[in-house]
Design an enzyme around this catalytic site. Structure first.
Site, PDB file in Angstrom:
ATOM      1  N   ALA A  81       1.050  -1.383   0.116  1.00  0.00           N
ATOM      2  CA  ALA A  81      -0.298   0.206  -0.252  1.00  0.00           C
ATOM      3  C   ALA A  81       0.778   1.051   0.174  1.00  0.00           C
ATOM      4  O   ALA A  81      -0.105   2.375  -0.831  1.00  0.00           O
ATOM      5  CB  ALA A  81      -0.857  -0.230   1.091  1.00  0.00           C
ATOM      6  N   GLY A 124      -0.467   5.070  -0.205  1.00  0.00           N
ATOM      7  CA  GLY A 124      -1.671   4.617   0.425  1.00  0.00           C
ATOM      8  C   GLY A 124      -2.549   5.134  -0.855  1.00  0.00           C
ATOM      9  O   GLY A 124      -3.775   5.303  -0.829  1.00  0.00           O
ATOM     10  N   ASP A 169       0.664  -3.895  -5.790  1.00  0.00           N
ATOM     11  CA  ASP A 169       0.944  -2.679  -6.427  1.00  0.00           C
ATOM     12  C   ASP A 169       2.707  -2.832  -6.684  1.00  0.00           C
ATOM     13  O   ASP A 169       3.448  -2.412  -5.214  1.00  0.00           O
ATOM     14  CB  ASP A 169       0.988  -1.666  -6.267  1.00  0.00           C
ATOM     15  CG  ASP A 169       1.439  -0.625  -6.410  1.00  0.00           C
ATOM     16  OD1 ASP A 169       1.781  -0.382  -8.404  1.00  0.00           O
ATOM     17  OD2 ASP A 169       1.509   0.753  -6.038  1.00  0.00           O
ATOM     18  N   CYS A 204       4.252   0.269 -12.197  1.00  0.00           N
ATOM     19  CA  CYS A 204       4.668   1.368 -13.081  1.00  0.00           C
ATOM     20  C   CYS A 204       6.188   0.811 -13.749  1.00  0.00           C
ATOM     21  O   CYS A 204       6.913   2.059 -13.756  1.00  0.00           O
ATOM     22  CB  CYS A 204       5.074   2.773 -11.711  1.00  0.00           C
ATOM     23  SG  CYS A 204       6.286   2.484 -10.730  1.00  0.00           S
TER      24      CYS A 204
END
Length: 404
Positions: free
Chosen positions: A236, A239, A304, A357
């Site tokens: 996270a 966040g 992520d 990313c």
């Protein structure tokens, strides 16, 4: 001719900042943050000059050094030479300070045309990164992509639907003199027509929006969450995606935000309060127990994953100089390890998203293929490869997987 007047104390600050970034290994964003607190008398234009010039020179370090004919030694004298190149290429008249004496302005322009024919110098990247880009994406795509990743990013907001609607936010910002526009295919996103520091205004303090790249906003949407679900955001950080997930869940259900860094989760808690996101529970990953407790419990899991960050070079240009090839090998092992372990939190019939990313297939599709090869209870529903050169936003990858 650019009639900008250079102010000594601003330029000295830039030089000090570059020294910290290039010679002390400091992070550009932290350095700029510190520099901006240096002089309370600076107005917004002064601060803009310091921030943007520092970032610009970090971004084009190799190009400018090549033009200034500097080998990897960023002494103060050399930093001044690099600064002189920056100013000359921008058409700024150089003041007669002794640090800038003898700047060969005409030669600088000639050298620029000369070295701009070589991609790794024109786009200002290390050799190994240029070779890697070509190997993974092919000459054409890489040439376009690295060019796009060197452009300054727009400021994109995500309307926080727990507190307002995109339409209301748009009107409110307009009344505060910030014009914004919608972005097709990005339901909560607004683009600022002019860059500005919007963290000072009431709308931000009241939690009506967060700053978040448009493609980054697609990640949480891709996870297909519904109000009332049990959702885990496994990496996270501070966040950004958790806050978006909470909004998509309409504050209903249970969102568990995990991270190995307690400091980041503390920041997330503060942001959650401002956003009015009440269904977030943070847990620090202190041991494997934290993960095992959640095995087979989650309707949705977001991974992520930590990555090279090559998709977000527009925001973190110093990453070009900080990342080393060895780091990439390490991070790929970490990605696969996280995928294998965290995927076990998904209950049968549940879904998970693996996102990075990065724009490199070796961190993206190849990781998913490798995972699927050893986990036949998962199937790939869909994946998206988002390139900066195609979308105009940050480079991202996301894969939606379902457990049978």
């Amino acid at each position: 001719m650019n009639h900008m007047r250079l102010h000594r104390n601003l330029v000295f600050s830039v030089i000090d900042g570059l020294n910290l970034i290039f010679n002390e290994g400091a992070y550009a964003d932290k350095v700029v943050e510190k520099l901006l607190k240096r002089d309370a008398r600076w107005g917004s234009r002064d601060r803009k000059f310091v921030a943007e010039t520092t970032y610009e020179i970090v971004r084009w370090k190799r190009l400018y050094a090549e033009i200034a004919d500097i080998k990897e030694n960023y002494s103060r004298e050399n930093l001044w030479r690099i600064f002189a190149v920056w100013a000359t290429l921008r058409g700024i008249e150089l003041p007669d300070w002794n640090q800038l004496a003898g700047t060969p302005t005409r030669r600088i322009k000639g050298r620029f045309d000369e070295v701009s024919k070589i991609r790794k110098i024109k786009e200002s990247i290390p050799d190994w990164l240029d070779e890697l880009g070509v190997a993974e994406l092919g000459e054409d795509v890489w040439t376009k992509e690295i060019n796009a990743l060197n452009k300054q990013a727009d400021v994109i907001l995500r309307a926080n639907t727990l507190r307002t609607t995109k339409e209301k936010l748009k009107a409110l910002l307009a009344s505060l003199e910030h014009e914004t526009e919608d972005i097709k295919g990005h339901p909560s996103a607004l683009r600022l027509k002019e860059r500005a520091n919007i963290f000072k205004n009431e709308a931000f303090k009241n939690g009506f929006f967060e700053v978040q790249d448009a493609n980054s906003q697609l990640v949480s949407e891709f996870l297909d969450v519904k109000p009332g679900m049990k959702v885990v955001d496994t990496c996270a950080g501070a966040g950004g995606k958790s806050l978006h997930l909470a909004a998509l869940m309409e504050n209903k259900g249970n969102l568990i935000s995990l991270d190995i860094y307690e400091g980041k989760l503390r920041k997330l808690k503060r942001r959650a309060r401002r956003n009015g996101a009440h269904n977030i529970e943070t847990r620090v990953i202190t041991s494997t127990k934290v993960i095992k407790k959640l095995y087979d419990k989650a309707d949705r899991v977001l991974i992520d994953a930590p990555c090279s960050g090559l998709g977000v070079l527009r925001r973190n240009p110093d990453a070009k100089w900080k990342i080393q090839p060895e780091f990439l090998d390490k991070i790929k092992d970490t990605q696969q390890d996280i995928l294998q372990r965290y995927s076990r939190m998904v209950k049968s019939g549940g879904k998970m998203v693996y996102a990075t990313c990065s724009i490199l297939p070796s961190e993206n599709q190849e990781q998913v293929e490798k995972f699927l090869a050893s986990n036949d209870d998962f199937t790939l529903v869909e994946d998206k490869k988002l390139l900066a050169s195609e979308s105009g936003f940050d480079g991202f990858y996301m894969a939606l997987l379902q457990r049978k």
